[in-house]
Design a protein around this motif. Structure first.
Motif, mmCIF file in Angstrom:
data_model
loop_
_atom_site.group_PDB
_atom_site.id
_atom_site.type_symbol
_atom_site.label_atom_id
_atom_site.label_comp_id
_atom_site.label_asym_id
_atom_site.label_seq_id
_atom_site.Cartn_x
_atom_site.Cartn_y
_atom_site.Cartn_z
ATOM 1 N N GLN A 146 0.900 -1.057 0.279
ATOM 2 C CA GLN A 146 0.004 -0.372 0.506
ATOM 3 C C GLN A 146 0.841 1.224 0.337
ATOM 4 O OE1 GLN A 146 -3.622 -0.269 2.770
ATOM 5 N NE2 GLN A 146 -2.352 -2.347 3.682
ATOM 6 N N THR A 147 0.329 2.015 -0.842
ATOM 7 C CA THR A 147 1.612 3.327 -0.573
ATOM 8 C C THR A 147 1.148 4.430 0.572
ATOM 9 O OG1 THR A 147 1.092 3.854 -2.709
ATOM 10 C CG2 THR A 147 1.358 5.457 -2.533
ATOM 11 N N VAL A 148 2.021 4.952 0.591
ATOM 12 C CA VAL A 148 1.764 6.076 1.925
ATOM 13 C C VAL A 148 2.849 7.156 1.452
ATOM 14 C CG1 VAL A 148 2.358 3.784 3.610
ATOM 15 C CG2 VAL A 148 4.218 5.119 3.093
ATOM 16 N N ALA A 149 3.864 7.403 1.122
ATOM 17 C CA ALA A 149 4.028 8.591 0.810
ATOM 18 C C ALA A 149 4.514 8.671 -1.413
ATOM 19 C CB ALA A 149 4.994 9.310 1.590
ATOM 20 N N ARG A 150 4.944 9.552 -0.732
ATOM 21 C CA ARG A 150 4.924 9.734 -3.279
ATOM 22 C C ARG A 150 6.736 10.632 -2.556
ATOM 23 N NH1 ARG A 150 -0.608 11.970 -6.039
ATOM 24 N NH2 ARG A 150 -0.919 10.103 -6.305
ATOM 25 N N ILE A 151 7.629 10.411 -3.194
ATOM 26 C CA ILE A 151 8.848 10.674 -3.185
ATOM 27 C C ILE A 151 9.203 11.641 -4.699
ATOM 28 C CG2 ILE A 151 10.854 10.422 -3.062
ATOM 29 C CD1 ILE A 151 10.238 7.724 -1.465
ATOM 30 N N THR A 152 9.476 12.819 -4.278
ATOM 31 C CA THR A 152 10.044 13.347 -5.769
ATOM 32 C C THR A 152 11.768 13.891 -5.157
ATOM 33 O OG1 THR A 152 7.859 14.083 -6.211
ATOM 34 C CG2 THR A 152 9.643 15.369 -7.174
ATOM 35 N N LEU A 153 12.417 13.580 -6.407
ATOM 36 C CA LEU A 153 13.505 14.325 -6.863
ATOM 37 C C LEU A 153 13.718 15.436 -8.176
ATOM 38 C CD1 LEU A 153 15.856 10.788 -6.844
ATOM 39 C CD2 LEU A 153 15.148 11.738 -4.952
#
Length: 388
Positions: free
Chosen positions: A315-322
């Motif tokens: 289950q996705t809990v967060a989004r990571i952006t570089l």
């Protein structure tokens, strides 16, 4: 005469091929049946610490220091693993707005919260080598300015929450005892003994050898195009979970990386530089969790077993952006080399569990202190140009 000989030889070879095929199928079936029996639940939802684990851990630290010294780069002492970084880059980790209530724990407790972070992407080997070599690949994420008391006391990492992962769902050893045997053989330069410690076939770890060979995978096109796994389990509040980070290009503007020259020794760094620094295109991931269901064979103490996604999907809990950024400077590369990542740099809600994680606490801390002392390295400070 010659014709009869070739006909006889052909029939013999055909029978031998058929025989070995049958034996192979029977062996495969027996192996499947054995592991289906061995890897059947239920399992404990609590840690089970062997009485000799502390002694084994001390021996592993000694072996690790030997490996670190073997792979010294001129006068610098490198990490015992994941020595070669493709870059340490700034990242943003945003908790989902609609995160399920039972997953709102620790750094995920506030939906919509955005954490600033450092993300280190690396090769797995203890010595820097060409990116084209088969190897594991790693991702370490360090959230910054995280309030609250941490599991490892001390001002140096008081505001940090680390997640450490690499690009295979399981580890090639089960527990600390097997890690000690395997790593000692590698430290002595006797790699065959790592999986075949004696002439007794009962001691052979063929299944774990296969995992190790799968872990040493060809390089991806870019370090932002592969999935990274925690392998070992963690607490998430009252839950037991494993983490993974998956590429999520759908969360970023469309981007196509130009074809890279994979003959170059550092083409993975070049690919990261091409996307973030030259083309100014962000890279996107999703941070996910998989919860343990102890009614099935989802063990805490055996990192060689993959938890079933059919039983417990991620289950996705967060989004990571570089975001687009310049990262390949001498100042930032030195900062990256001095950064220490440890899954025990964590809030109690994210406590690492299981034997391999308990081992990590001691080994990471000992090797980090040893490396920084030998390198006369100060505490890592973010470069002035980084904005962090």
């Amino acid at each position: 005469m010659l014709k009869r000989f070739w006909l006889w030889l052909g029939r013999l070879i055909g029978k031998l091929v058929f025989f070995f095929a049958v034996v192979g199928m029977l062996g495969w079936g027996a192996g499947e049946a054995y592991y289906a029996w061995k890897f059947s639940g239920p399992v404990s939802s609590e840690e089970q610490i062997p009485p000799n684990e502390a002694a084994l851990t001390r021996a592993i630290i000694e072996d690790t220091v030997r490996v670190v010294e073997q792979h010294r780069d001129n006068t610098r002492v490198l990490r015992d693993a994941h020595a070669k970084a493709h870059g340490c880059v700034k990242g943003e980790v945003q908790v989902l707005d609609d995160l399920a209530a039972e997953l709102r724990q620790g750094v995920f407790s506030e939906p919509g919260k955005t954490w600033q972070a450092w993300v280190r992407l690396s090769n797995g080997n203890a010595y820097p080598q060409f990116d084209s070599a088969r190897d594991a690949r790693g991702m370490a994420v360090k959230l910054l300015d995280v309030p609250g008391e941490k599991l490892m006391p001390g001002a140096a990492h008081a505001g940090e929450q680390d997640f450490v992962m690499f690009n295979h769902p399981v580890f090639f050893v089960s527990d600390v005892a097997e890690y000690r045997s395997n790593f000692a053989a590698q430290a002595d330069g006797k790699k065959v003994l790592a999986f075949f410690p004696s002439w007794d076939p009962r001691t052979w770890e063929i299944r774990h050898l296969i995992i190790a060979l799968k872990t040493l995978a060809p390089a991806p096109e870019t370090p932002v195009a592969t999935t990274y796994n925690s392998i070992a389990p963690y607490k998430l509040g009252p839950l037991n979970v494993k983490y993974r980070v998956v590429p999520a290009p759908q969360n970023c503007p469309p981007y196509q990386l130009p074809e890279q020259n994979t003959e170059l020794p550092n083409f993975l760094r070049n690919a990261l530089y091409q996307q973030l620094s030259l083309d100014r295109a962000p890279a996107c991931f999703e941070l996910q969790v998989q919860t343990q269901n102890p009614q099935y064979y989802m063990p805490i103490e055996d990192t060689s077993v993959q938890w079933s996604e059919k039983i417990s999907p991620f289950q996705t809990v967060a989004r990571i952006t570089l975001p687009p950024q310049d990262f390949d400077s001498r100042e930032q590369n030195l900062f990256c080399d001095n950064l220490s990542f440890n899954p025990w740099h964590a809030l109690p809600e994210h406590r690492p569990i299981g034997g391999i994680n308990r081992l990590r606490k001691a080994v990471y801390e000992a090797v980090s202190a040893y490396r920084h002392e030998r390198n006369a390295a100060p505490q890592a400070q973010a470069p002035a140009s980084s904005g962090l």
